[in-house]
Scaffold this active site. Sequence first.
Site, PDB file in Angstrom:
ATOM      1  N   HIS A   1       0.848  -1.189   0.000  1.00 35.73           N
ATOM      2  CA  HIS A   1       0.000   0.000   0.000  1.00 35.73           C
ATOM      3  C   HIS A   1       0.880   1.234   0.000  1.00 35.73           C
ATOM      4  CE1 HIS A   1      -3.169   2.791   1.162  1.00 35.73           C
ATOM      5  NE2 HIS A   1      -4.006   1.866   0.728  1.00 35.73           N
TER       6      HIS A   1
ATOM      7  N   ASP B   1      -8.009  -5.220   0.073  1.00 38.65           N
ATOM      8  CA  ASP B   1      -8.480  -6.081  -1.009  1.00 38.65           C
ATOM      9  C   ASP B   1      -8.119  -7.543  -0.804  1.00 38.65           C
ATOM     10  OD1 ASP B   1      -9.721  -4.116  -2.535  1.00 38.65           O
ATOM     11  OD2 ASP B   1      -7.808  -3.461  -3.371  1.00 38.65           O
TER      12      ASP B   1
HETATM   13  N1  ACO Z   1       4.041  -7.792  -4.831  1.00 35.34           N
HETATM   14  C1  ACO Z   1       5.380  -7.804  -5.051  1.00 35.34           C
HETATM   15  N2  ACO Z   1       6.162  -6.703  -4.917  1.00 35.34           N
HETATM   16  C2  ACO Z   1       5.573  -5.553  -4.555  1.00 35.34           C
HETATM   17  C3  ACO Z   1       4.184  -5.468  -4.312  1.00 35.34           C
HETATM   18  C4  ACO Z   1       3.410  -6.646  -4.458  1.00 35.34           C
HETATM   19  N3  ACO Z   1       2.089  -6.642  -4.241  1.00 35.34           N
HETATM   20  N4  ACO Z   1       3.848  -4.194  -3.979  1.00 35.34           N
HETATM   21  C5  ACO Z   1       5.003  -3.507  -4.005  1.00 35.34           C
HETATM   22  N5  ACO Z   1       6.041  -4.317  -4.345  1.00 35.34           N
HETATM   23  C6  ACO Z   1       7.461  -3.951  -4.413  1.00 35.34           C
HETATM   24  C7  ACO Z   1       7.779  -3.181  -5.687  1.00 35.34           C
HETATM   25  O1  ACO Z   1       8.171  -4.044  -6.734  1.00 35.34           O
HETATM   26  C8  ACO Z   1       8.876  -2.268  -5.211  1.00 35.34           C
HETATM   27  O2  ACO Z   1      10.060  -3.042  -5.121  1.00 35.34           O
HETATM   28  P1  ACO Z   1      11.502  -2.366  -5.442  1.00 35.34           P
HETATM   29  O3  ACO Z   1      11.673  -1.283  -4.400  1.00 35.34           O
HETATM   30  O4  ACO Z   1      12.476  -3.482  -5.344  1.00 35.34           O
HETATM   31  O5  ACO Z   1      11.386  -1.814  -6.839  1.00 35.34           O
HETATM   32  C9  ACO Z   1       8.481  -1.913  -3.779  1.00 35.34           C
HETATM   33  O6  ACO Z   1       7.705  -3.042  -3.337  1.00 35.34           O
HETATM   34  C10 ACO Z   1       7.644  -0.632  -3.660  1.00 35.34           C
HETATM   35  O7  ACO Z   1       6.510  -0.754  -4.504  1.00 35.34           O
HETATM   36  P2  ACO Z   1       5.875   0.433  -5.347  1.00 35.34           P
HETATM   37  O8  ACO Z   1       5.120  -0.145  -6.490  1.00 35.34           O
HETATM   38  O9  ACO Z   1       6.932   1.445  -5.647  1.00 35.34           O
HETATM   39  O10 ACO Z   1       4.900   1.049  -4.260  1.00 35.34           O
HETATM   40  P3  ACO Z   1       3.702   2.038  -4.553  1.00 35.34           P
HETATM   41  O11 ACO Z   1       3.453   2.744  -3.286  1.00 35.34           O
HETATM   42  O12 ACO Z   1       3.944   2.840  -5.769  1.00 35.34           O
HETATM   43  O13 ACO Z   1       2.495   1.034  -4.900  1.00 35.34           O
HETATM   44  C11 ACO Z   1       0.705  -0.464  -4.671  1.00 35.34           C
HETATM   45  C12 ACO Z   1       1.547   0.637  -4.003  1.00 35.34           C
HETATM   46  C13 ACO Z   1       0.225  -0.009  -6.056  1.00 35.34           C
HETATM   47  C14 ACO Z   1      -0.527  -0.740  -3.820  1.00 35.34           C
HETATM   48  C15 ACO Z   1       1.575  -1.754  -4.788  1.00 35.34           C
HETATM   49  O14 ACO Z   1       1.940  -2.207  -3.506  1.00 35.34           O
HETATM   50  C16 ACO Z   1       0.873  -2.863  -5.551  1.00 35.34           C
HETATM   51  O15 ACO Z   1       0.944  -2.908  -6.785  1.00 35.34           O
HETATM   52  N6  ACO Z   1       0.156  -3.793  -4.826  1.00 35.34           N
HETATM   53  C17 ACO Z   1      -0.599  -4.822  -5.504  1.00 35.34           C
HETATM   54  C18 ACO Z   1      -1.929  -4.245  -6.004  1.00 35.34           C
HETATM   55  C19 ACO Z   1      -2.885  -3.972  -4.875  1.00 35.34           C
HETATM   56  O16 ACO Z   1      -3.084  -4.782  -3.988  1.00 35.34           O
HETATM   57  N7  ACO Z   1      -3.538  -2.810  -4.955  1.00 35.34           N
HETATM   58  C20 ACO Z   1      -4.538  -2.393  -3.982  1.00 35.34           C
HETATM   59  C21 ACO Z   1      -4.040  -1.275  -3.124  1.00 35.34           C
HETATM   60  S1  ACO Z   1      -5.246  -0.866  -1.889  1.00 35.34           S
HETATM   61  C22 ACO Z   1      -6.386   0.002  -2.735  1.00 35.34           C
HETATM   62  O17 ACO Z   1      -6.138   0.702  -3.666  1.00 35.34           O
HETATM   63  C23 ACO Z   1      -7.727  -0.127  -2.292  1.00 35.34           C
END
Ligand code: ACO
Length: 462
Positions: A341, A401
């Site tokens: 998140h 979620d």
């Molecule tokens: N699985 C694997 N790796 C992940 C995940 C995941 N679910 N989420 C983040 N990471 C990793 C990224 O690859 C990144 O790694 P790095 O630093 O080595 O490059 C690091 O964690 C940071 O992730 P970002 O994508 O930069 O974080 P951001 O804050 O931009 O994204 C998000 C947040 C979109 C929620 C992300 O965690 C994600 O894609 N999660 C899966 C989708 C999801 O569950 N979305 C619902 C969110 S809640 C809502 O909107 C109601």
Amino acid sequence: MRSPPFRYTLLAMAPKASETKAGEPRRGEAGAAGDPQPLDETLEVSLRGKTRRFPLVRGSEGETAVDIRALRAETGLITFDPGYANTGSCRSAITFIDGEEGILRYRGYPIEELAERSTFLEVAWLLMHGELPGRDELASFEHEVTHHTMLHENFGRFFGALPKDAHPMPVCAAAVGALATFYQEPESEQTIHDAIIRLLAKMPTIAACSYKHFLGQPFIYPRNDLDYASNFLRMMFATPCEEYAPDPLLAKTLDLLLILHADHEQNCSTSTVRMVGSSQANLFASISSGISALWGALHGGANQKVIEMLEEIAAEGGGAERFVQRAKDKNDTKRLMGFGHRVYKSYDPRATILKRYSREVLERVGGPAGSERLFEIAQRLEEIALSDEYFVSRKLYPNVDFYSGVIYKAMGIPTNMFTVMFTLGRLPGWIAQWLEMRGDPDFRIGRPRQVYTGATLRHIGG
Ligand code: ACO
């Protein structure tokens, strides 16, 4: 339609910032956002031998921000913050999140208390007006919402014009946008109030119609003797040849899910609603754009993706470990959906509540074949991820979620409706944020700048 219970602040009616004291609400309405507290400290920026000071301000829960409104005028600089991770786009008095501590409060009330002791319509009122409703206020609000649930008959032709296999999310976005064509009165306190009631009342009808259209079944008209959640469940699952009596546990669980989704400060879809509304687009148009933003897989669309992921793992024999390995692999596009998140760097408090409810609902209703198996896989995934260095070091925890899909599935809600369920819940939050934005005397049209990296001047044929 009754008269508005509160004055809905329009821009033209709001006092100027200079007319209020720091920390005070700007006008009579409960819950209007006050000014952040100015601090004695400043942030110094030194550039080409010149030093400028920018004021610091603090919100009521201690979040401190540097006020850079004069930055470009004084230095010629703009800020560069893709994804707005460091940018406070507005002041707001609606929802407080402490992502490090896993805290979520609506108007100061902990989400756990609201989930335990309130109904969704009470929470909707709270978000919009700043205080929980009194008994008479709630009765009047429930009456209004209950008595505006029907859609104009022309909507039958509207839905009929869309492809049969249309995903319900764009159908809902289009239908909510279309409401603006049925209600075109000029903006006033009364018409804003009417639009709010119509949206809250008709959204479940629209959502259920989008599903019935997908199935090719006749639409089921709303029933005014049912509560909000039961009415929705009946519109989803009854047919003209077979009544459906909503199970009180399922109705209560749905009401709880709606509460948990009701607001989440300046997330992607809420920021979209504010951005669109900042051009003075009407409430229907602004909410329609919020629905589109919510649809994406990284936002509300994740609940559908979680179940698809769990089903994929189940179909491949349940190997949660292998999936986690893939989610960690940068060369693989898989992510662990429902994990991570932007704001929460610990357990999402909504996920804690939902995990408990998943167990209760599954024990009570069982759900369709395989529901229990999906819950087991979800728990196993969580267990592996929470002890894996990759997830631990990045502070990736289950979000709202992760378990909501397991509950929806057990309730018999089809997978492609999961994000629509999120929409139903988030609606009052979007409305509250839109109202707050339109009542803020400092609000301006949302218009970020950019760092241009394209071609410099060139000429055709040059
Ligand atoms: N699985 C694997 N790796 C992940 C995940 C995941 N679910 N989420 C983040 N990471 C990793 C990224 O690859 C990144 O790694 P790095 O630093 O080595 O490059 C690091 O964690 C940071 O992730 P970002 O994508 O930069 O974080 P951001 O804050 O931009 O994204 C998000 C947040 C979109 C929620 C992300 O965690 C994600 O894609 N999660 C899966 C989708 C999801 O569950 N979305 C619902 C969110 S809640 C809502 O909107 C109601």
